[in-house]
Design an enzyme around this catalytic site. Structure first.
Site, PDB file in Angstrom:
ATOM      1  N   TYR A  89       0.825  -1.214   0.000  1.00 44.90           N
ATOM      2  CA  TYR A  89       0.000   0.000   0.000  1.00 44.90           C
ATOM      3  C   TYR A  89       0.854   1.258   0.000  1.00 44.90           C
ATOM      4  O   TYR A  89       0.738   2.100  -0.896  1.00 44.90           O
ATOM      5  CB  TYR A  89      -0.931  -0.015   1.206  1.00 44.90           C
ATOM      6  CG  TYR A  89      -1.946   1.111   1.220  1.00 44.90           C
ATOM      7  CD1 TYR A  89      -2.944   1.193   0.251  1.00 44.90           C
ATOM      8  CD2 TYR A  89      -1.916   2.087   2.214  1.00 44.90           C
ATOM      9  CE1 TYR A  89      -3.878   2.219   0.266  1.00 44.90           C
ATOM     10  CE2 TYR A  89      -2.857   3.109   2.234  1.00 44.90           C
ATOM     11  CZ  TYR A  89      -3.832   3.177   1.265  1.00 44.90           C
ATOM     12  OH  TYR A  89      -4.755   4.199   1.287  1.00 44.90           O
ATOM     13  N   ASP A  90       1.758   1.383   0.996  1.00 40.47           N
ATOM     14  CA  ASP A  90       2.477   2.652   1.091  1.00 40.47           C
ATOM     15  C   ASP A  90       3.458   2.847  -0.063  1.00 40.47           C
ATOM     16  O   ASP A  90       3.586   3.953  -0.592  1.00 40.47           O
ATOM     17  CB  ASP A  90       3.149   2.834   2.462  1.00 40.47           C
ATOM     18  CG  ASP A  90       4.071   1.710   2.872  1.00 40.47           C
ATOM     19  OD1 ASP A  90       4.705   1.100   2.002  1.00 40.47           O
ATOM     20  OD2 ASP A  90       4.171   1.448   4.084  1.00 40.47           O
ATOM     21  N   LYS A  97       1.404   3.748  -3.194  1.00 37.85           N
ATOM     22  CA  LYS A  97       0.985   5.151  -3.154  1.00 37.85           C
ATOM     23  C   LYS A  97       2.160   6.078  -3.445  1.00 37.85           C
ATOM     24  O   LYS A  97       1.990   7.111  -4.128  1.00 37.85           O
ATOM     25  CB  LYS A  97       0.365   5.484  -1.795  1.00 37.85           C
ATOM     26  CG  LYS A  97      -1.015   4.890  -1.566  1.00 37.85           C
ATOM     27  CD  LYS A  97      -2.074   5.492  -2.476  1.00 37.85           C
ATOM     28  CE  LYS A  97      -3.477   5.064  -2.074  1.00 37.85           C
ATOM     29  NZ  LYS A  97      -4.507   5.623  -2.972  1.00 37.85           N
ATOM     30  N   VAL A 155     -10.740   0.870  11.879  1.00 37.97           N
ATOM     31  CA  VAL A 155     -10.814   0.846  13.338  1.00 37.97           C
ATOM     32  C   VAL A 155     -12.117   1.422  13.894  1.00 37.97           C
ATOM     33  O   VAL A 155     -12.748   0.827  14.775  1.00 37.97           O
ATOM     34  CB  VAL A 155      -9.581   1.531  13.965  1.00 37.97           C
ATOM     35  CG1 VAL A 155      -9.496   3.013  13.604  1.00 37.97           C
ATOM     36  CG2 VAL A 155      -9.580   1.353  15.473  1.00 37.97           C
ATOM     37  N   GLY A 195      -2.551  -0.135  22.639  1.00 42.65           N
ATOM     38  CA  GLY A 195      -3.529   0.917  22.382  1.00 42.65           C
ATOM     39  C   GLY A 195      -2.991   2.319  22.541  1.00 42.65           C
ATOM     40  O   GLY A 195      -3.751   3.283  22.415  1.00 42.65           O
ATOM     41  N   THR A 215      -1.242   6.355  18.209  1.00 44.23           N
ATOM     42  CA  THR A 215      -2.190   7.431  17.936  1.00 44.23           C
ATOM     43  C   THR A 215      -2.579   7.488  16.459  1.00 44.23           C
ATOM     44  O   THR A 215      -1.820   7.077  15.582  1.00 44.23           O
ATOM     45  CB  THR A 215      -1.630   8.808  18.339  1.00 44.23           C
ATOM     46  OG1 THR A 215      -0.592   9.198  17.412  1.00 44.23           O
ATOM     47  CG2 THR A 215      -1.089   8.800  19.759  1.00 44.23           C
ATOM     48  N   ARG A 216      -3.774   8.023  16.239  1.00 49.59           N
ATOM     49  CA  ARG A 216      -4.248   8.349  14.902  1.00 49.59           C
ATOM     50  C   ARG A 216      -4.979   9.690  14.986  1.00 49.59           C
ATOM     51  O   ARG A 216      -5.395  10.130  16.054  1.00 49.59           O
ATOM     52  CB  ARG A 216      -5.206   7.268  14.364  1.00 49.59           C
ATOM     53  CG  ARG A 216      -4.560   5.896  14.166  1.00 49.59           C
ATOM     54  CD  ARG A 216      -3.510   5.901  13.075  1.00 49.59           C
ATOM     55  NE  ARG A 216      -2.954   4.574  12.844  1.00 49.59           N
ATOM     56  CZ  ARG A 216      -1.860   4.100  13.412  1.00 49.59           C
ATOM     57  NH1 ARG A 216      -1.187   4.843  14.297  1.00 49.59           N
ATOM     58  NH2 ARG A 216      -1.415   2.889  13.112  1.00 49.59           N
ATOM     59  N   ASP A 262       3.185  -1.345  12.069  1.00 45.49           N
ATOM     60  CA  ASP A 262       2.062  -0.455  12.367  1.00 45.49           C
ATOM     61  C   ASP A 262       2.605   0.847  12.942  1.00 45.49           C
ATOM     62  O   ASP A 262       3.331   0.822  13.945  1.00 45.49           O
ATOM     63  CB  ASP A 262       1.121  -1.115  13.378  1.00 45.49           C
ATOM     64  CG  ASP A 262      -0.219  -0.418  13.462  1.00 45.49           C
ATOM     65  OD1 ASP A 262      -0.953  -0.452  12.465  1.00 45.49           O
ATOM     66  OD2 ASP A 262      -0.529   0.151  14.523  1.00 45.49           O
TER      67      ASP A 262
END
Length: 337
Positions: free
Chosen positions: A172-173, A176, A216, A236, A239-240, A302
């Site tokens: 994906y990255d 792109k 998510v 957890g 961050t996003r 991730d």
């Protein structure tokens, strides 16, 4: 969550139209690849409201006919089933090509890596070929994934990225990144007007929660409303930055519509960081859920942080997001639960 996708509310569409009040697409013919996907379907609907003729191209790999069924009888809307990684010619003059076609969920990366690579390389080349043939502008939806494990926060467009070509996210990255390179090659060699939007996490009605497609926010909502465990990768604390769909579509179409931006790459996202753990707790609160938290191993590569620098978007597009996460989640739940 409801598995059907009703037409978006007039309130949501009007919010986008207000943000585009100085932009005209009237009498434009616009090709939207991935037009029955999450973002593509919103874009098609708004462009029709702005007076454009819209050609919606989608092979339904991750998009769904339900997303645009309410548009199919519109006199200016044409829906075609096609994979943009294969050659395509609309057979009529187009003024703008919006290339949104691609699987984008991280849960899809190990199941469909070849298709993801093709849609963002061969598909981008085909979209650029259409734009060149008809002397159209091209808007390419790139991603914050091109930054990889970023080292600068907030992350500006000048940051070149820290990515793993061999990793699970490489399909994906890196695709792109190659897509961006294709765009700039056509811009430099053929003088094509290309604009690159680097999209950060987006959410809202029509976003899939099922199977490999689940992102998510819709996945957490779906788990919460069924009192199922909320599955969190890692601890957890990653961050996003979450941008509501009406803000995202406004930003994308401003990038396509504001003059003088040929060859520009612009971050389109919300600069407010949330940890995934805090996101899960907020969704449990808003749904009144009895869900417990369940922790799973962190997927390879991730990113630990995502936070866009949007100074360029503010200065060149006159755009910044307006919807706070709590409000956007409430609006999404009202439409989808």
């Amino acid at each position: 969550m409801n598995k059907t996708n009703p037409p978006s509310s007039n309130f949501e569409i009007q919010r986008i139209l207000t943000g585009l009040s100085d932009i005209s697409f009237n009498e434009h013919t616009i090709l939207v690849t991935g037009g029955s996907g999450f973002l593509g379907s919103w874009m098609c609907e708004v462009l029709l409201q702005k007076g454009a003729e819209v050609i919606c191209l989608d092979n339904y790999a991750s998009g769904r006919p339900d997303n645009t069924d309410h548009l199919k009888n519109h006199p200016k809307f044409t829906r075609i089933v096609h994979d943009i990684s294969k050659p395509y010619d609309p057979g009529r003059k187009v003024d703008l090509v919006c290339h949104l076609a691609s699987r984008a969920s991280p849960l899809e990366f190990d199941h469909y890596p070849i298709q993801i690579l093709k849609s963002n390389t061969l598909g981008t080349m085909n979209a650029l070929g259409i734009a060149r043939k008809y002397e159209a502008m091209l808007l390419f939806t790139s991603t914050s994934e091109i930054y990889g494990e970023a080292a600068i926060f907030p992350t500006p467009e000048t940051y070149r990225g820290n990515v793993n070509t061999l990793g699970i996210r490489g399909c994906y990255d890196e695709a792109k990144r190659a897509g961006e390179a294709f765009c700039m090659a056509y811009h430099r060699q053929h003088g094509l007007d290309v604009r690159i939007a680097r999209i950060f996490n987006t959410y809202g009605p029509r976003m899939r929660s099922d199977g490999h497609y689940g992102r998510v926010i819709p996945r957490f909502i779906d788990q919460a409303v069924h009192d199922a465990p909320i599955t969190i990768f890692g601890d957890g604390k990653q961050t996003r930055s979450f941008c509501y769909v009406t803000d995202q579509i406004t930003g994308l179409l401003r990038l396509a519509g504001v003059p003088g931006l040929a060859g520009e790459a612009v971050n389109i996202g919300n600069p407010v960081e949330w940890t995934i753990l805090d996101l899960a707790k907020l969704i449990i609160e808003l749904t009144g859920s009895d869900s417990e938290l369940s922790y799973l191993p962190m997927p390879p590569d991730d990113p630990t942080r995502r936070m866009p620098d949007i100074i360029k978007a503010k200065e060149k597009l006159g755009w910044e997001p307006e919807i706070k996460l709590r409000d956007g989640l409430k609006r999404m739940m009202n439409e989808e639960i």
